[in-house]
Write a protein that holds these residues in place. Structure first.
Motif, PDB file in Angstrom:
ATOM      1  N   UNK A  15       0.901  -1.170   0.000  1.00 40.03           N
ATOM      2  CA  UNK A  15       0.000   0.000   0.000  1.00 40.03           C
ATOM      3  C   UNK A  15       0.929   1.205   0.000  1.00 40.03           C
ATOM      4  N   UNK A  16       1.550   1.454  -1.124  1.00 36.50           N
ATOM      5  CA  UNK A  16       2.711   2.339  -1.142  1.00 36.50           C
ATOM      6  C   UNK A  16       2.381   3.824  -1.230  1.00 36.50           C
ATOM      7  N   UNK A  17       3.370   4.583  -0.797  1.00 30.91           N
ATOM      8  CA  UNK A  17       3.387   6.028  -0.968  1.00 30.91           C
ATOM      9  C   UNK A  17       4.443   6.373  -2.009  1.00 30.91           C
ATOM     10  N   UNK A  18       4.216   7.419  -2.798  1.00 34.81           N
ATOM     11  CA  UNK A  18       5.341   8.091  -3.458  1.00 34.81           C
ATOM     12  C   UNK A  18       5.440   9.457  -2.778  1.00 34.81           C
TER      13      UNK A  18
ATOM     14  N   UNK B 122      -5.569  11.770  -5.766  1.00 35.15           N
ATOM     15  CA  UNK B 122      -4.383  10.938  -5.513  1.00 35.15           C
ATOM     16  C   UNK B 122      -3.551  11.434  -4.332  1.00 35.15           C
ATOM     17  N   UNK B 123      -3.703  12.704  -3.972  1.00 32.70           N
ATOM     18  CA  UNK B 123      -2.900  13.260  -2.886  1.00 32.70           C
ATOM     19  C   UNK B 123      -3.329  12.661  -1.540  1.00 32.70           C
ATOM     20  N   UNK B 124      -2.317  12.255  -0.751  1.00 37.47           N
ATOM     21  CA  UNK B 124      -2.600  11.708   0.578  1.00 37.47           C
ATOM     22  C   UNK B 124      -2.200  12.705   1.672  1.00 37.47           C
TER      23      UNK B 124
ATOM     24  N   UNK C 214       1.600  10.805  -2.532  1.00 37.17           N
ATOM     25  CA  UNK C 214       0.475  10.262  -3.306  1.00 37.17           C
ATOM     26  C   UNK C 214       0.334   8.774  -3.006  1.00 37.17           C
ATOM     27  N   UNK C 215      -0.871   8.256  -3.135  1.00 34.59           N
ATOM     28  CA  UNK C 215      -1.104   6.826  -2.932  1.00 34.59           C
ATOM     29  C   UNK C 215      -2.133   6.317  -3.917  1.00 34.59           C
TER      30      UNK C 215
ATOM     31  N   UNK D 294      -1.333  -2.470  -3.848  1.00 33.13           N
ATOM     32  CA  UNK D 294      -0.488  -2.663  -5.026  1.00 33.13           C
ATOM     33  C   UNK D 294       0.791  -1.865  -4.932  1.00 33.13           C
ATOM     34  N   UNK D 295       1.460  -1.741  -6.035  1.00 29.21           N
ATOM     35  CA  UNK D 295       2.764  -1.079  -6.085  1.00 29.21           C
ATOM     36  C   UNK D 295       2.686   0.206  -6.908  1.00 29.21           C
ATOM     37  N   UNK D 296       3.658   1.070  -6.654  1.00 31.98           N
ATOM     38  CA  UNK D 296       3.826   2.278  -7.467  1.00 31.98           C
ATOM     39  C   UNK D 296       5.150   2.141  -8.218  1.00 31.98           C
TER      40      UNK D 296
END
Lengths: 106, 225
Positions: free
Chosen positions: B10-13, B29-31, B76-77, B82-84
Protein backbone atom coordinates in the motif's frame (compact mmCIF):
# COMPACT_ATOMS: atom_id res chain seq x y z
CA UNK A 1 -0.28 27.39 25.11
CA UNK A 2 -1.73 26.81 21.65
CA UNK A 3 0.92 26.37 18.96
CA UNK A 4 0.45 28.21 15.66
CA UNK A 5 2.14 27.12 12.41
CA UNK A 6 4.97 29.51 11.51
CA UNK A 7 4.87 31.85 8.46
CA UNK A 8 1.16 31.15 8.01
CA UNK A 9 -0.69 33.02 5.27
CA UNK A 10 -4.37 32.90 4.51
CA UNK A 11 -6.10 33.25 1.15
CA UNK A 12 -9.80 34.03 1.28
CA UNK A 13 -12.14 31.30 0.05
CA UNK A 14 -15.28 33.39 0.64
CA UNK A 15 -16.00 33.81 -3.08
CA UNK A 16 -15.54 30.07 -3.73
CA UNK A 17 -17.81 29.28 -0.77
CA UNK A 18 -20.52 31.65 -2.05
CA UNK A 19 -20.29 30.08 -5.53
CA UNK A 20 -20.63 26.58 -4.02
CA UNK A 21 -23.71 27.68 -2.05
CA UNK A 22 -25.21 29.28 -5.19
CA UNK A 23 -24.53 26.07 -7.10
CA UNK A 24 -26.23 23.95 -4.42
CA UNK A 25 -29.23 26.33 -4.31
CA UNK A 26 -29.52 26.20 -8.11
CA UNK A 27 -29.37 22.39 -8.09
CA UNK A 28 -32.03 22.18 -5.37
CA UNK A 29 -34.18 24.72 -7.26
CA UNK A 30 -33.78 22.74 -10.47
CA UNK A 31 -34.72 19.52 -8.65
CA UNK A 32 -37.77 21.17 -7.08
CA UNK A 33 -38.85 22.64 -10.45
CA UNK A 34 -38.56 19.24 -12.13
CA UNK A 35 -40.51 17.54 -9.33
CA UNK A 36 -43.25 20.16 -9.49
CA UNK A 37 -43.55 19.94 -13.27
CA UNK A 38 -44.78 16.41 -14.08
CA UNK A 39 -44.33 16.84 -17.84
CA UNK A 40 -40.58 17.44 -17.49
CA UNK A 41 -40.25 14.53 -15.05
CA UNK A 42 -42.02 12.22 -17.51
CA UNK A 43 -39.79 13.41 -20.37
CA UNK A 44 -36.62 12.94 -18.28
CA UNK A 45 -37.78 9.48 -17.23
CA UNK A 46 -38.46 8.55 -20.86
CA UNK A 47 -35.01 9.83 -21.90
CA UNK A 48 -33.37 7.92 -19.00
CA UNK A 49 -35.19 4.70 -19.98
CA UNK A 50 -34.24 5.10 -23.66
CA UNK A 51 -30.59 5.83 -22.78
CA UNK A 52 -30.55 2.86 -20.38
CA UNK A 53 -32.00 0.52 -23.01
CA UNK A 54 -29.48 1.77 -25.62
CA UNK A 55 -26.58 1.19 -23.18
CA UNK A 56 -27.80 -2.31 -22.24
CA UNK A 57 -28.40 -3.18 -25.92
CA UNK A 58 -24.91 -1.87 -26.87
CA UNK A 59 -23.25 -3.92 -24.14
CA UNK A 60 -25.20 -7.03 -25.19
CA UNK A 61 -24.25 -6.47 -28.86
CA UNK A 62 -20.57 -6.03 -27.92
CA UNK A 63 -20.61 -9.20 -25.79
CA UNK A 64 -22.42 -11.07 -28.57
CA UNK A 65 -19.81 -9.87 -31.09
CA UNK A 66 -17.02 -10.99 -28.76
CA UNK A 67 -18.67 -14.40 -28.31
CA UNK A 68 -19.22 -14.81 -32.07
CA UNK A 69 -15.67 -13.70 -32.92
CA UNK A 70 -13.92 -15.69 -30.20
CA UNK A 71 -13.72 -19.05 -31.98
CA UNK A 72 -12.78 -17.66 -35.46
CA UNK A 73 -10.13 -15.47 -33.76
CA UNK A 74 -8.88 -18.47 -31.77
CA UNK A 75 -8.58 -20.44 -35.01
CA UNK A 76 -6.96 -17.53 -36.85
CA UNK A 77 -4.34 -16.74 -34.18
CA UNK A 78 -3.21 -20.26 -33.35
CA UNK A 79 -0.87 -21.02 -30.48
CA UNK A 80 2.30 -19.00 -30.93
CA UNK A 81 5.50 -20.11 -29.25
CA UNK A 82 9.21 -19.63 -29.80
CA UNK A 83 11.56 -22.52 -30.40
CA UNK A 84 15.35 -22.57 -30.01
CA UNK A 85 15.61 -19.45 -27.84
CA UNK A 86 16.49 -19.34 -24.13
CA UNK A 87 15.21 -17.04 -21.41
CA UNK A 88 16.62 -16.64 -17.90
CA UNK A 89 15.71 -15.11 -14.56
CA UNK A 90 18.23 -12.30 -15.09
CA UNK A 91 15.81 -10.25 -17.16
CA UNK A 92 13.00 -10.42 -14.57
CA UNK A 93 13.25 -7.80 -11.83
CA UNK A 94 10.72 -7.10 -9.13
CA UNK A 95 9.51 -3.54 -8.67
CA UNK A 96 11.04 -2.53 -5.35
CA UNK A 97 11.03 0.64 -3.33
CA UNK A 98 13.04 3.19 -5.25
CA UNK A 99 14.00 6.85 -5.24
CA UNK A 100 15.23 9.62 -7.50
CA UNK A 101 18.77 8.88 -6.24
CA UNK A 102 18.49 5.29 -7.53
CA UNK A 103 17.50 6.60 -10.97
CA UNK A 104 20.47 8.99 -11.03
CA UNK A 105 22.82 6.08 -10.29
CA UNK A 106 21.44 3.94 -13.13
CA UNK B 1 12.40 17.10 -7.71
CA UNK B 2 13.37 14.31 -5.34
CA UNK B 3 11.19 11.34 -4.54
CA UNK B 4 11.08 8.08 -2.66
CA UNK B 5 8.64 5.20 -3.08
CA UNK B 6 8.01 3.61 0.32
CA UNK B 7 5.80 0.93 1.84
CA UNK B 8 5.08 -2.65 0.87
CA UNK B 9 1.75 -3.28 -0.78
CA UNK B 10 0.00 0.00 0.00
CA UNK B 11 2.71 2.34 -1.14
CA UNK B 12 3.39 6.03 -0.97
CA UNK B 13 5.34 8.09 -3.46
CA UNK B 14 6.84 10.92 -1.40
CA UNK B 15 7.94 13.92 -3.46
CA UNK B 16 10.12 16.83 -2.36
CA UNK B 17 9.78 19.90 -4.55
CA UNK B 18 12.08 22.91 -4.53
CA UNK B 19 10.67 26.42 -4.80
CA UNK B 20 9.35 26.96 -8.33
CA UNK B 21 8.96 23.24 -9.06
CA UNK B 22 5.58 21.60 -9.38
CA UNK B 23 3.98 18.20 -9.81
CA UNK B 24 0.58 17.19 -11.16
CA UNK B 25 -1.69 14.30 -10.28
CA UNK B 26 -5.09 12.87 -11.05
CA UNK B 27 -7.85 14.15 -8.78
CA UNK B 28 -7.91 12.40 -5.42
CA UNK B 29 -4.38 10.94 -5.51
CA UNK B 30 -2.90 13.26 -2.89
CA UNK B 31 -2.60 11.71 0.58
CA UNK B 32 -0.63 14.36 2.45
CA UNK B 33 1.36 17.52 1.87
CA UNK B 34 3.37 19.99 3.92
CA UNK B 35 1.79 23.24 5.05
CA UNK B 36 3.52 25.33 2.38
CA UNK B 37 2.04 23.42 -0.57
CA UNK B 38 -0.82 24.86 -2.62
CA UNK B 39 -2.98 22.97 -5.02
CA UNK B 40 -4.55 24.32 -8.18
CA UNK B 41 -7.00 22.40 -10.34
CA UNK B 42 -6.80 22.79 -14.12
CA UNK B 43 -8.47 21.23 -17.11
CA UNK B 44 -5.10 20.64 -18.73
CA UNK B 45 -5.17 20.89 -22.53
CA UNK B 46 -8.78 22.08 -22.68
CA UNK B 47 -12.11 20.28 -22.48
CA UNK B 48 -11.48 17.76 -25.26
CA UNK B 49 -8.11 16.68 -23.84
CA UNK B 50 -9.72 16.49 -20.39
CA UNK B 51 -12.56 14.38 -21.74
CA UNK B 52 -10.14 11.98 -23.48
CA UNK B 53 -8.08 11.77 -20.29
CA UNK B 54 -11.24 11.10 -18.31
CA UNK B 55 -12.33 8.31 -20.66
CA UNK B 56 -8.88 6.72 -20.25
CA UNK B 57 -9.45 6.45 -16.50
CA UNK B 58 -7.60 9.58 -15.36
CA UNK B 59 -9.54 12.67 -14.33
CA UNK B 60 -11.14 15.50 -16.30
CA UNK B 61 -9.26 17.97 -14.14
CA UNK B 62 -5.61 17.59 -13.15
CA UNK B 63 -4.36 18.94 -9.86
CA UNK B 64 -1.09 20.89 -9.77
CA UNK B 65 0.85 21.21 -6.53
CA UNK B 66 3.48 23.88 -5.89
CA UNK B 67 5.43 24.85 -2.76
CA UNK B 68 5.33 28.50 -1.69
CA UNK B 69 8.62 30.25 -0.90
CA UNK B 70 10.67 27.16 -0.06
CA UNK B 71 10.81 23.43 -0.59
CA UNK B 72 7.74 21.33 0.17
CA UNK B 73 6.65 17.73 0.52
CA UNK B 74 3.72 15.84 -0.94
CA UNK B 75 2.68 12.18 -0.87
CA UNK B 76 0.48 10.26 -3.31
CA UNK B 77 -1.10 6.83 -2.93
CA UNK B 78 -3.12 4.39 -5.02
CA UNK B 79 -6.70 3.28 -4.47
CA UNK B 80 -6.06 -0.46 -4.13
CA UNK B 81 -3.39 -2.72 -2.61
CA UNK B 82 -0.49 -2.66 -5.03
CA UNK B 83 2.76 -1.08 -6.09
CA UNK B 84 3.83 2.28 -7.47
CA UNK B 85 6.30 2.34 -10.33
CA UNK B 86 8.39 5.31 -11.50
CA UNK B 87 8.91 5.56 -15.25
CA UNK B 88 11.15 8.03 -17.05
CA UNK B 89 9.23 9.26 -20.08
CA UNK B 90 12.32 11.11 -21.35
CA UNK B 91 13.63 7.68 -22.39
CA UNK B 92 10.47 6.80 -24.31
CA UNK B 93 6.69 6.75 -24.19
CA UNK B 94 4.75 4.15 -22.20
CA UNK B 95 1.33 2.65 -22.67
CA UNK B 96 -0.33 1.81 -19.37
CA UNK B 97 -3.60 0.12 -18.46
CA UNK B 98 -6.46 2.54 -17.90
CA UNK B 99 -6.64 4.23 -14.48
CA UNK B 100 -2.97 3.45 -13.69
CA UNK B 101 -1.56 6.96 -14.01
CA UNK B 102 -1.09 8.59 -10.61
CA UNK B 103 1.16 11.65 -10.87
CA UNK B 104 4.01 13.14 -12.88
CA UNK B 105 6.30 16.07 -13.47
CA UNK B 106 4.63 18.87 -15.49
CA UNK B 107 6.49 17.95 -18.70
CA UNK B 108 4.71 14.61 -18.93
CA UNK B 109 1.62 14.35 -21.13
CA UNK B 110 -1.17 11.96 -20.19
CA UNK B 111 -3.41 11.03 -23.08
CA UNK B 112 -5.88 8.39 -24.15
CA UNK B 113 -4.46 5.69 -26.42
CA UNK B 114 -6.45 3.19 -28.42
CA UNK B 115 -5.47 -0.39 -29.05
CA UNK B 116 -4.95 -0.96 -32.75
CA UNK B 117 -5.61 -4.68 -33.20
CA UNK B 118 -9.16 -6.01 -32.99
CA UNK B 119 -7.94 -9.21 -31.30
CA UNK B 120 -6.11 -7.23 -28.64
CA UNK B 121 -9.14 -5.01 -28.07
CA UNK B 122 -11.60 -7.86 -27.68
CA UNK B 123 -9.53 -10.58 -26.06
CA UNK B 124 -6.34 -8.96 -24.74
CA UNK B 125 -7.88 -8.12 -21.38
CA UNK B 126 -6.90 -4.45 -21.35
CA UNK B 127 -9.82 -3.34 -23.53
CA UNK B 128 -9.89 -0.67 -26.22
CA UNK B 129 -8.68 2.25 -24.16
CA UNK B 130 -5.27 2.67 -22.59
CA UNK B 131 -3.33 5.60 -21.20
CA UNK B 132 -0.27 6.95 -22.97
CA UNK B 133 2.33 8.77 -20.90
CA UNK B 134 4.89 10.64 -22.94
CA UNK B 135 6.94 13.83 -22.90
CA UNK B 136 9.75 14.69 -20.53
CA UNK B 137 10.02 13.77 -16.87
CA UNK B 138 9.16 11.14 -14.31
CA UNK B 139 5.70 9.65 -14.11
CA UNK B 140 4.28 7.45 -11.37
CA UNK B 141 1.89 4.63 -12.17
CA UNK B 142 -0.02 2.41 -9.80
CA UNK B 143 -1.50 -1.06 -10.19
CA UNK B 144 -2.88 -3.81 -7.98
CA UNK B 145 -0.63 -6.64 -6.74
CA UNK B 146 3.13 -6.95 -6.97
CA UNK B 147 4.88 -6.07 -10.20
CA UNK B 148 7.69 -7.52 -12.27
CA UNK B 149 9.56 -5.43 -14.80
CA UNK B 150 11.15 -7.26 -17.71
CA UNK B 151 13.42 -5.85 -20.39
CA UNK B 152 12.80 -7.58 -23.69
CA UNK B 153 15.36 -7.67 -26.45
CA UNK B 154 14.32 -7.44 -30.11
CA UNK B 155 12.15 -10.43 -30.98
CA UNK B 156 11.87 -11.64 -27.40
CA UNK B 157 8.30 -12.48 -26.48
CA UNK B 158 6.44 -13.01 -23.22
CA UNK B 159 3.00 -14.55 -22.94
CA UNK B 160 0.98 -12.91 -20.19
CA UNK B 161 -2.37 -13.85 -18.69
CA UNK B 162 -5.00 -11.48 -20.09
CA UNK B 163 -5.40 -8.29 -17.98
CA UNK B 164 -2.06 -8.76 -16.16
CA UNK B 165 0.00 -6.49 -18.42
CA UNK B 166 0.25 -3.18 -16.54
CA UNK B 167 2.51 -1.15 -18.78
CA UNK B 168 4.82 -1.48 -21.74
CA UNK B 169 7.07 0.81 -23.71
CA UNK B 170 5.65 2.02 -27.00
CA UNK B 171 8.24 -0.03 -28.89
CA UNK B 172 6.70 -3.25 -27.55
CA UNK B 173 4.18 -5.06 -29.78
CA UNK B 174 0.95 -6.04 -28.00
CA UNK B 175 -1.08 -8.91 -29.44
CA UNK B 176 -2.88 -12.10 -28.48
CA UNK B 177 -2.29 -15.77 -29.12
CA UNK B 178 -4.36 -18.87 -28.52
CA UNK B 179 -3.64 -20.27 -25.05
CA UNK B 180 -3.33 -23.80 -26.42
CA UNK B 181 -5.36 -26.67 -27.79
CA UNK B 182 -8.84 -27.81 -26.78
CA UNK B 183 -7.93 -29.28 -23.37
CA UNK B 184 -5.77 -26.27 -22.40
CA UNK B 185 -8.38 -23.76 -23.53
CA UNK B 186 -11.24 -25.47 -21.71
CA UNK B 187 -9.51 -26.69 -18.56
CA UNK B 188 -6.31 -24.60 -18.39
CA UNK B 189 -7.90 -21.68 -16.56
CA UNK B 190 -6.56 -19.06 -18.95
CA UNK B 191 -9.47 -19.16 -21.39
CA UNK B 192 -8.96 -19.13 -25.14
CA UNK B 193 -6.27 -16.45 -25.29
CA UNK B 194 -3.11 -15.13 -23.68
CA UNK B 195 -1.58 -11.71 -24.31
CA UNK B 196 1.73 -11.63 -26.16
CA UNK B 197 4.24 -8.83 -25.66
CA UNK B 198 7.15 -8.75 -28.10
CA UNK B 199 10.29 -6.64 -27.65
CA UNK B 200 12.30 -4.54 -27.85
CA UNK B 201 11.33 -2.64 -24.74
CA UNK B 202 10.34 -2.94 -21.10
CA UNK B 203 7.12 -4.55 -19.91
CA UNK B 204 5.52 -4.47 -16.47
CA UNK B 205 3.37 -7.37 -15.27
CA UNK B 206 1.19 -7.52 -12.17
CA UNK B 207 0.73 -10.60 -9.97
CA UNK B 208 -2.96 -9.87 -9.36
CA UNK B 209 -5.54 -7.65 -10.97
CA UNK B 210 -8.19 -5.69 -9.09
CA UNK B 211 -10.77 -8.02 -10.69
CA UNK B 212 -8.90 -11.07 -9.31
CA UNK B 213 -8.90 -9.49 -5.85
CA UNK B 214 -12.63 -8.70 -6.03
CA UNK B 215 -13.47 -12.22 -7.24
CA UNK B 216 -11.43 -13.86 -4.49
CA UNK B 217 -13.28 -11.82 -1.85
CA UNK B 218 -16.83 -12.51 -3.13
CA UNK B 219 -17.21 -15.90 -1.30
CA UNK B 220 -16.29 -14.21 1.98
CA UNK B 221 -18.65 -11.26 1.76
CA UNK B 222 -21.21 -11.28 4.58
CA UNK B 223 -24.74 -12.19 3.59
CA UNK B 224 -28.03 -11.33 5.25
CA UNK B 225 -28.32 -14.98 6.41
Amino acid sequence: MEQQPSNLKRTSTTKSGILIVIGIVLLVALGAYILMTPGILDSLLTIAIVVGIVIIASVMIIYAAIAIMAIPMYMHKGEQYQDGISYGMDSVKTVENSSSEDRKNE
Amino acid sequence: MKYTITGDNLQFVNVELDSGEEIKSVAGAMVYMSGNMRMDTKMEGGFLAGLKRSISGASLFMVNYQPQGGSGLIGFGGKAPGKILDVDTSKGSWLVQSSSFLASEPGVKVDMALQKKIGGIMFGGEGLILQKVSGKGMAFIHACGDMNIIELGPGEMYKVSTSNAVAWEESVKYDISAAGGLKTSVFGGEGLFVTTLTGPGKIVIQSMTLGDLANSLIPYLPTSN
